[in-house]
Enzyme design. Structure first.
Site, PDB file in Angstrom:
ATOM      1  N   PRO A 196       0.798  -1.237   0.000  1.00 22.09           N
ATOM      2  CA  PRO A 196       0.000   0.000   0.000  1.00 22.09           C
ATOM      3  C   PRO A 196       0.830   1.286   0.000  1.00 22.09           C
ATOM      4  O   PRO A 196       0.536   2.216  -0.704  1.00 22.09           O
ATOM      5  CB  PRO A 196      -0.827  -0.136   1.277  1.00 22.09           C
ATOM      6  CG  PRO A 196      -0.931  -1.592   1.504  1.00 22.09           C
ATOM      7  CD  PRO A 196       0.384  -2.163   1.060  1.00 22.09           C
ATOM      8  N   MET A 197       1.869   1.393   0.828  1.00 19.42           N
ATOM      9  CA  MET A 197       2.810   2.518   0.846  1.00 19.42           C
ATOM     10  C   MET A 197       2.121   3.879   0.906  1.00 19.42           C
ATOM     11  O   MET A 197       2.142   4.651  -0.047  1.00 19.42           O
ATOM     12  CB  MET A 197       3.741   2.453  -0.365  1.00 19.42           C
ATOM     13  CG  MET A 197       4.609   1.224  -0.416  1.00 19.42           C
ATOM     14  SD  MET A 197       5.884   1.254  -1.726  1.00 19.42           S
ATOM     15  CE  MET A 197       4.858   1.191  -3.203  1.00 19.42           C
ATOM     16  N   HIS A 228       6.917   1.732   7.336  1.00 19.51           N
ATOM     17  CA  HIS A 228       6.660   1.579   8.769  1.00 19.51           C
ATOM     18  C   HIS A 228       6.532   0.112   9.150  1.00 19.51           C
ATOM     19  O   HIS A 228       5.813  -0.655   8.513  1.00 19.51           O
ATOM     20  CB  HIS A 228       5.385   2.332   9.165  1.00 19.51           C
ATOM     21  CG  HIS A 228       5.595   3.793   9.322  1.00 19.51           C
ATOM     22  ND1 HIS A 228       5.363   4.695   8.303  1.00 19.51           N
ATOM     23  CD2 HIS A 228       6.038   4.529  10.382  1.00 19.51           C
ATOM     24  CE1 HIS A 228       5.650   5.915   8.725  1.00 19.51           C
ATOM     25  NE2 HIS A 228       6.064   5.843   9.982  1.00 19.51           N
ATOM     26  N   ALA A 237       6.686 -10.222   2.903  1.00 18.58           N
ATOM     27  CA  ALA A 237       6.915  -8.861   2.430  1.00 18.58           C
ATOM     28  C   ALA A 237       8.224  -8.349   3.012  1.00 18.58           C
ATOM     29  O   ALA A 237       8.442  -8.431   4.210  1.00 18.58           O
ATOM     30  CB  ALA A 237       5.764  -7.951   2.833  1.00 18.58           C
ATOM     31  N   GLY A 238       9.091  -7.844   2.151  1.00 21.88           N
ATOM     32  CA  GLY A 238      10.366  -7.286   2.619  1.00 21.88           C
ATOM     33  C   GLY A 238      11.541  -7.874   1.883  1.00 21.88           C
ATOM     34  O   GLY A 238      11.805  -9.074   1.973  1.00 21.88           O
ATOM     35  N   GLY A 239      12.232  -7.047   1.106  1.00 23.68           N
ATOM     36  CA  GLY A 239      13.443  -7.494   0.413  1.00 23.68           C
ATOM     37  C   GLY A 239      13.199  -8.252  -0.874  1.00 23.68           C
ATOM     38  O   GLY A 239      14.148  -8.718  -1.502  1.00 23.68           O
ATOM     39  N   THR A 296       9.169  -1.679  -2.560  1.00 22.75           N
ATOM     40  CA  THR A 296      10.386  -0.946  -2.935  1.00 22.75           C
ATOM     41  C   THR A 296      10.677  -1.039  -4.432  1.00 22.75           C
ATOM     42  O   THR A 296      11.149  -0.081  -5.046  1.00 22.75           O
ATOM     43  CB  THR A 296      11.587  -1.468  -2.126  1.00 22.75           C
ATOM     44  OG1 THR A 296      11.362  -1.208  -0.737  1.00 22.75           O
ATOM     45  CG2 THR A 296      12.885  -0.789  -2.542  1.00 22.75           C
TER      46      THR A 296
END
Length: 410
Positions: free
Chosen positions: A25-26, A217, A258-260, A282
């Site tokens: 979502p960001m 966050h 989620a992440g990387g 990202t």
């Protein structure tokens, strides 16, 4: 009761999408145009709703406007409800006390060499009303549910916490799936079984497993920092998989790491090892559909990469991974040597955003512009941002989906 599920294809069928790719979502970074491009490409677009105060009379109009912008960009208008509507669900925060406000002003005064006359223009209002506050207002919650009943979003997600059992039940009545972010195995247990710290808990359809390397966050809602393992995405996923495999089949949630995650091979690995989808954010930051594209487009040209990321809470009031810049470094150094008690998240983040807006709109010859002859942006990004490539969201999605394993193809 949650319907039986175990595979990525099961989730794709429920959401009517072609590929196991969720757009993060960001809030403040992603746009309806990014969301529609992801959905057009066979993934699941997302619209962050954290900036909307659903206690305000015109909040539903703002929500409708975002949905209309999203629908306008869809190639197939019948997909207008193929979306992830994301809410922030943190604990309700008290108004800041005078000493916290004074500490914040001292922090920024020292870090940016700003006069009190400038800092005094910021107002400490809550810029991120929690969904929990909406739940406490029957009329506002009713209006939101009335809209959702008409719109029927395929998926709703919650960050920083868990909605109530009643909310989860109501969303299920509306045929909306409910996903919640977790950053630790303790939080996963709450989401699957209920328990301390998760006033909802139990009955969620899926869990966004946010690893420590993720940008933005950190969505923790239970684990105190001293006990937080800061698990990587892979470690969190593997520990969670071991845990959910011991649950009854109909109580196993969809797992979305989620992440990387920046490329197809990483998506393939997670799906082959039991994930239902992967959430990426990202990877889209340098696209023209990102509000911070100008900054990240420059980073993609940097050789060697000169910037690192840092998990920091002195900009917004909650831990968030962002790009280290001169502004971030100065702010953090001042915080380390100065007063520690600062305003709560919603108020502190709002004050920062007001200051940034004042700086960006100041005339070139003003004291403020002279003092802020540097970028004071808060650029959220994951640790693997250095792998960013230029391109539109559509082009990035095409690259991500071209080499998916054969059994993941539609």
């Amino acid at each position: 009761m949650i319907a039986q599920r175990s595979s990525s294809k099961c989730l794709l069928e429920k959401l009517d999408i072609s590929y196991p790719i969720f757009q993060s979502p960001m809030a403040g970074v992603s746009t309806p145009e990014m969301a529609s491009a992801v959905t057009n490409s066979g993934g699941l677009g997302a619209i962050p709703l954290a900036p909307i105060n659903f206690l305000h009379p015109n909040s539903i109009d703002k929500l409708k406007s975002l949905i209309d912008s999203y629908t306008l960009g869809l190639a197939n208008k019948n997909n207008s409800n193929t979306i992830n509507l994301n809410f922030f669900c943190h604990k309700v925060e008290p108004e800041p006390i005078s000493s916290e406000i004074a500490n914040w002003k001292t922090l920024y005064q020292n870090a940016l060499n700003l006069p009190e006359s400038i800092l005094g223009k910021t107002k400490f209002t809550n810029g991120n009303i929690s969904f929990r506050e909406t739940e406490q207002d029957e009329q506002s919650l009713g209006k939101l549910f009335d809209f959702l009943e008409q719109y029927k979003p395929k998926l709703t997600s919650f960050h920083f916490g868990v909605p109530s059992h009643a909310t989860i039940a109501k969303l299920h009545e509306l045929d909306a799936m409910v996903f919640v972010t977790a950053t630790s195995i303790d939080e996963v247990r709450v989401l699957c079984e209920g328990g301390e710290g998760g006033e909802g808990g139990g009955g969620v359809d899926g869990i966004i497993l946010q690893g420590y390397e993720a940008g933005g966050h950190r969505g923790n809602f239970l684990t105190k920092s001293i006990w937080d393992e800061n698990l990587s995405t892979q470690s969190l996923f593997q520990k969670t998989k071991q845990y959910v495999e011991k649950l009854e089949q109909d109580k196993r949630p969809f797992l979305v790491p989620a992440g990387g995650i920046m490329n197809t091979s990483q998506i393939n690995w997670y799906i082959k090892n039991g994930a239902s989808a992967c959430q990426l954010g990202t990877v889209f930051l340098a696209s023209p559909e990102s509000t911070t594209s100008s900054f990240f487009s420059k980073l993609t040209q940097a050789t060697p990469v000169l910037n690192n990321t840092i998990m920091i809470d002195v900009v917004s009031g909650k831990p968030a991974r962002c790009i280290r810049t001169e502004f971030i470094d100065n702010l953090y150094k001042e915080y380390q040597s100065g007063p520690k008690s600062l305003p709560p998240y919603g108020y502190m983040y709002s004050a920062y955003k007001q200051l940034k807006t004042i700086a960006e709109t100041a005339e070139p010859d003003t004291t403020l512009r002279f003092a802020l002859n540097k970028d004071i942006g808060f650029y959220l990004a994951g640790q693997n941002f250095y792998q960013l490539e230029k391109g539109s969201t559509r082009e990035i999605m095409k690259k991500l989906t071209t080499n998916l394993e054969q059994d993941l193809q539609p």
